[in-house]
Scaffold this active site. Structure first.
Site, PDB file in Angstrom:
ATOM      1  CE  LYS A   1      37.958  30.825  41.411  1.00 18.82           C
ATOM      2  NZ  LYS A   1      39.197  30.499  42.083  1.00 18.82           N
TER       3      LYS A   1
HETATM    4  C1  LIG Z   1      40.016  30.578  43.330  1.00 17.39           C
HETATM    5  C2  LIG Z   1      41.021  31.564  43.718  1.00 17.39           C
HETATM    6  C3  LIG Z   1      42.339  31.193  44.045  1.00 17.39           C
HETATM    7  C4  LIG Z   1      42.787  29.783  44.235  1.00 17.39           C
HETATM    8  O1  LIG Z   1      42.593  28.913  43.248  1.00 17.39           O
HETATM    9  P1  LIG Z   1      42.404  27.337  43.569  1.00 17.39           P
HETATM   10  O2  LIG Z   1      42.541  26.730  42.221  1.00 17.39           O
HETATM   11  O3  LIG Z   1      41.044  27.192  44.155  1.00 17.39           O
HETATM   12  O4  LIG Z   1      43.480  26.912  44.496  1.00 17.39           O
HETATM   13  C5  LIG Z   1      43.258  32.184  44.316  1.00 17.39           C
HETATM   14  N1  LIG Z   1      42.913  33.474  44.302  1.00 17.39           N
HETATM   15  C6  LIG Z   1      41.658  33.873  44.020  1.00 17.39           C
HETATM   16  C7  LIG Z   1      41.368  35.333  44.008  1.00 17.39           C
HETATM   17  C8  LIG Z   1      40.669  32.936  43.741  1.00 17.39           C
HETATM   18  O5  LIG Z   1      39.419  33.343  43.506  1.00 17.39           O
END
Ligand SMILES: *Cc1c(COP(=O)(O)O)cnc(C)c1O
Length: 398
Positions: A192
């Site tokens: 992210k």
């Molecule tokens: C990464 C992501 C998540 C989940 O986040 P995690 O921290 O990996 O559990 C949820 N929704 C979207 C659209 C994502 O890209």
């Protein structure tokens, strides 16, 4: 062999801010899901996006799970969910025993279509099964049509969960994503825009500061096994082990200090691709609009169906040059695990499979999956890297 170019990889600050906060956690022995880093990280994120409160958790997925519980979604309830997304958006609906109904995207934003949402509301109102929540996403950092979507949810009195896992730093009409719904979801997973190696946050948007605090405290309580304030371990509710650790939060605090820099670089990458690739016939970039200031987490492109070059050609050419790319998310309504659930698009028809290998159909999200590619958007990328990537792609058009 050319050096490897990542799609998006963790990028710690040059100044070593993260290590300083982690060291503090070690020095004070707050190596626990409690401590100053957790409290400060929450305050810093909430302060940055202009929210009252945010609760630090182990993941974005955990944040969605607790948001559904907080809204009171129960077994057999219906939850509307954007189809074009990562499975983490939809999985928690199943955790609480509810039934997802997947909603198609619109071409303009790639996110939940207000037209499809309205059709779905009418359809489920008729059978007296209005959803208990609507989850929409700001895919790749691009804002959804928030005003239109929230107006429809208001009309039917359905709470909104905003999945802003990919859009930290994006604003819509001057206000940060994650602050529009009853709850906003953030993720700090490894790929992210900023990362804590793994982690998430649930933004609580009550009508008043007091209400937001009450919500966030409840989330923190559930996330620490619903342990009550007694000398012994006393529980009257089921709990979860979802609280972020103080070590991880230290990484987050360091990363918050470079968030603006990361957004600037991601936007630079988007502009670079736009200038060099936007001119190729039949190729377009994921659209950016005047109503948003986008974090440009991943630059995605799309080729027209009639274009001779297919996404697979682009991905293969990049792979041969040691460059990572990947398809656009495969929509949830096309995932075998969710195949039995309803899907509502902008048109009242059955969508036809257009690719038997991938399972893509001719819905808007199905076509974005079929004709889209995510290009490397790593913030450590250099101009030379970007030029190399663009040259590989341009060559296919020659
Ligand atoms: C990464 C992501 C998540 C989940 O986040 P995690 O921290 O990996 O559990 C949820 N929704 C979207 C659209 C994502 O890209």
């Amino acid at each position: 062999m050319n050096s490897h170019i990542f799609l998006a990889s963790p990028h710690m600050s040059d100044e070593g801010y993260e290590q300083k906060f982690v060291k503090e956690a070690f020095d004070t022995n707050w190596v626990a899901p409690l401590g100053e880093n957790v409290n400060e990280f929450e305050k810093e994120v909430a302060g940055k996006i202009g929210a009252h409160e945010a609760a630090a958790l182990t993941s974005g997925t955990a944040a969605i799970h607790l948001a559904l519980l907080a809204i009171g979604v129960k077994k057999e309830d219906v939850v509307f969910c954007q189809s074009l997304t990562f499975s983490a958006t939809a999985n928690p609906i199943i955790y609480v025993g509810a039934k997802p109904v997947f909603i198609d995207s619109d071409e303009e934003t790639w996110n939940m279509s207000p037209i499809a949402l309205k059709i779905a509301m009418e359809k489920y109102k008729k059978i007296n099964k209005l959803p208990k929540a609507v989850i929409f996403v700001h895919l790749y950092g691009m804002a959804a049509k928030i005003d239109e979507l929230c107006a429809i949810c208001n009309e039917y009195n359905v709470p909104v969960i905003e999945d802003a896992a990919e859009s930290l730093g994006t604003t819509y009409k001057g206000k940060y994503t994650g602050t529009f719904g009853e709850y906003g979801v953030l993720s700090f997973n490894g790929n992210k825009i900023i990362t804590t190696s793994g982690g998430g946050m649930l933004v609580c948007n009550g009508r008043s500061e007091q209400e937001s605090k009450k919500r966030a405290d409840k989330i923190r309580f559930w996330a620490t096994q619903s342990r009550e304030n007694y000398r012994w371990y006393q529980h009257t509710e089921i709990g979860y082990n979802y609280r972020m650790s103080n070590v991880v939060a230290g990484i987050g605090r360091g990363q918050m200090m470079v968030l603006n820099k990361r957004v600037d670089k991601k936007r630079y990458i988007y502009d670079y691709y736009k200038k060099k690739l936007g001119i190729l016939e039949g190729l377009s970039l994921i659209p950016m609009h005047e109503w948003e200031y986008c974090n440009c987490w991943l630059t995605a492109i799309q080729v027209l169906p009639k274009c001779k070059i297919k996404p697979i050609d682009i991905m293969q050419a990049l792979e041969e040059d040691n460059v990572e790319s990947r398809p656009v998310w495969k929509p949830m309504h096309l995932q075998p695990v969710f195949a039995k659930y309803d899907f509502v698009g902008e048109e009242n028809r059955k969508y036809n499979v257009v690719n038997i290998d991938t399972g893509a159909d001719d819905s808007v999200s199905g076509k974005l999956f079929e004709y889209g590619v995510c290009l490397p958007s790593d913030t450590k990328i250099t101009d030379d890297d970007l030029e190399r990537i663009c040259n590989v792609i341009k060559k296919l058009w020659e």
